[in-house]
Design an enzyme around this catalytic site. Structure first.
Site, mmCIF file in Angstrom:
data_model
loop_
_atom_site.group_PDB
_atom_site.id
_atom_site.type_symbol
_atom_site.label_atom_id
_atom_site.label_comp_id
_atom_site.label_asym_id
_atom_site.label_seq_id
_atom_site.Cartn_x
_atom_site.Cartn_y
_atom_site.Cartn_z
ATOM 1 N N THR A 9 24.607 -15.033 -7.789
ATOM 2 C CA THR A 9 24.908 -14.890 -9.069
ATOM 3 C C THR A 9 25.976 -15.765 -9.525
ATOM 4 O OG1 THR A 9 26.424 -13.220 -8.313
ATOM 5 C CG2 THR A 9 24.373 -12.248 -8.601
ATOM 6 N N LEU A 11 27.463 -19.820 -10.509
ATOM 7 C CA LEU A 11 26.997 -21.125 -11.353
ATOM 8 C C LEU A 11 26.207 -21.863 -10.360
ATOM 9 C CD1 LEU A 11 27.257 -21.559 -14.179
ATOM 10 C CD2 LEU A 11 29.439 -22.965 -13.493
ATOM 11 N N VAL A 12 26.914 -22.324 -9.276
ATOM 12 C CA VAL A 12 25.990 -23.011 -8.292
ATOM 13 C C VAL A 12 24.782 -22.131 -7.803
ATOM 14 C CG1 VAL A 12 26.085 -24.313 -6.034
ATOM 15 C CG2 VAL A 12 27.936 -24.388 -7.831
ATOM 16 N N SER A 38 27.672 -6.682 -6.960
ATOM 17 C CA SER A 38 26.459 -7.059 -7.543
ATOM 18 C C SER A 38 25.182 -6.535 -6.623
ATOM 19 C CB SER A 38 26.221 -8.748 -7.554
ATOM 20 O OG SER A 38 27.634 -9.104 -8.315
ATOM 21 N N ARG A 97 33.755 -28.463 6.377
ATOM 22 C CA ARG A 97 33.468 -29.718 6.035
ATOM 23 C C ARG A 97 34.326 -30.797 6.983
ATOM 24 N NH1 ARG A 97 34.123 -29.490 -0.482
ATOM 25 N NH2 ARG A 97 32.182 -28.443 -1.100
ATOM 26 N N CYS A 126 31.359 -32.089 -4.629
ATOM 27 C CA CYS A 126 30.279 -32.764 -5.415
ATOM 28 C C CYS A 126 31.027 -34.312 -6.156
ATOM 29 C CB CYS A 126 30.511 -31.912 -6.763
ATOM 30 S SG CYS A 126 31.842 -31.309 -7.548
ATOM 31 N N LYS A 205 39.945 -34.352 -0.402
ATOM 32 C CA LYS A 205 38.670 -34.127 0.004
ATOM 33 C C LYS A 205 37.761 -35.405 -0.035
ATOM 34 C CE LYS A 205 38.009 -29.128 -1.477
ATOM 35 N NZ LYS A 205 37.491 -28.419 -2.410
ATOM 36 N N HIS A 234 30.123 -34.801 -13.645
ATOM 37 C CA HIS A 234 31.179 -35.611 -13.209
ATOM 38 C C HIS A 234 31.198 -37.328 -13.211
ATOM 39 C CE1 HIS A 234 32.642 -31.995 -11.739
ATOM 40 N NE2 HIS A 234 32.689 -32.015 -10.370
HETATM 41 C C1 2RA Z 1 35.407 -29.100 -8.862
HETATM 42 N N1 2RA Z 1 34.630 -30.503 -7.037
HETATM 43 O O1 2RA Z 1 35.079 -30.013 -9.402
HETATM 44 C C2 2RA Z 1 35.443 -29.207 -7.360
HETATM 45 C C3 2RA Z 1 34.692 -28.042 -6.856
HETATM 46 N N2 2RA Z 1 33.336 -27.995 -7.232
HETATM 47 O O2 2RA Z 1 36.270 -28.205 -9.352
#
Ligand code: 2RA
Length: 329
Positions: A9, A11-12, A38, A97, A126, A205, A234
């Site tokens: 439920t 966003l991703v 939910s 990760r 991402c 990261k 991004h």
């Molecule tokens: C952000 N990369 O953009 C991190 C987690 N999605 O907030």
């Protein structure tokens, strides 16, 4: 194939359902999983309603694969339980990760590292995914020594609360805040918390995940990650120092032949990648390709991608596709 989406439920999670449907992943039964509050709600997948269940129920339904995007805590608690039940987990959180026993995968770069024994597979951050997809072919050809990256990250990377804060600020409406500062008409040079070395978790990261995915400890990365009031994706300004010289036309050719990468680079026509154009697309867009005239063997690039798609949902589904094609699910 029975597919569980844990965090369905969010966003991703919602984007994962969209991508599974768009790419015709062979889903015979969708198992949407979310928190107790939910449970019982319905999500629509390929035009049909599916009831949200909790994690325990999902395990009992014996999915072949579970794609997680429910935060690190939920993943640390539940991914091992799914894996112990023989269910392959692809996790979008940062929980696994950097675990040396877990694979961190961008399929176009290092899917060959996967084996049938991998039961918890980590989806990279991402901002890392879109960068390594571009770095990999250049590293193979010219040998990357050092990367300096500055990011300009969409509020969608934070989630719904951040999108709402931006929209409310834009309309002059009060509402819940995802950030300590105003985001509209502003930029915030902090993504996630600060560490003792003065960098944020997001920056580290990018540093550590890039080295793991490229499988080369000699690649040095330094990052500054910044939140900006943008929705589509991004953007990253990347400076790359190679061990060897390069030819710009050859760099463009190498990138344009890289699966998943699209070169948009005609400055004379003001053609370059922008989040508004990358939004809801799976490709990683590269432009502003130019030599760094202050240092030998050094290149500047501008990289843009939709962080919810190739930066999260699509990359995770592509990992599932790879495993399915190997008959490992
Ligand atoms: C952000 N990369 O953009 C991190 C987690 N999605 O907030």
């Amino acid at each position: 194939m029975k597919v569980a989406v844990v965090g369905a439920t969010g966003l991703v999670g919602s984007k994962m359902l969209q991508v599974l449907a768009e790419r015709n992943f062979p889903v015979t039964e969708l198992i949407p999983v979310a928190s107790e509050k939910s449970v019982g709600k319905e999500v629509i997948f390929k035009g049909k309603p599916f009831k949200v269940v909790n994690a325990d129920t999902a395990i009992s339904m014996k999915p072949n694969v579970a794609i997680f995007s429910a935060g690190g805590g939920t993943s640390l608690e539940w991914a091992p339980k799914f894996a112990a039940a023989g269910i392959t987990v692809i996790d979008n959180s940062s929980a696994w990760r950097m675990d040396p026993s877990k694979k961190l995968v961008v399929p176009e770069v290092n899917a060959d590292a996967l084996t049938p024994e991998d039961k918890i597979i980590a989806n990279p951050n991402c901002s890392t995914i879109q960068m390594v997809l571009v770095l990999d072919p250049l590293h193979r050809k010219y040998g990357i020594q050092r990367v300096v990256v500055s990011t300009y990250q969409s509020v969608t990377g934070t989630g719904v609360k951040a999108v709402d804060q931006l929209m409310n600020e834009r309309k002059g409406v009060e509402g819940e805040k995802a950030y300590a500062h105003q985001i509209d008409l502003n930029v915030i040079p902090q993504i996630d918390v600060f560490l003792d070395n003065g960098y944020t978790k997001e920056e580290m990261k990018m540093v550590k995940e890039t080295v793991k995915i490229l499988r080369d400890e000699n690649v040095k990365v330094t990052a500054t990650t910044v939140r900006i009031p943008v929705m589509g994706g991004h953007s990253e300004s990347v400076n790359i120092e190679f061990a060897n010289d390069f030819d710009l036309a050859e760099v463009r050719d190498v990138l344009s032949k890289t699966p998943g990468v699209v070169v948009v680079d005609e400055p004379a026509k003001a053609q370059y990648p922008m989040p508004k154009d990358a939004h809801d697309k799976d490709e990683v867009f590269v432009g502003r390709i130019r030599r760094d005239e202050t240092q030998a063997n050094t290149l500047n690039l501008w990289i843009v991608a939709d962080n919810l798609r190739k930066g999260a949902a699509t990359n995770a589904v592509q990992i599932a596709e790879y495993l399915q094609q190997k008959n490992w699910l």
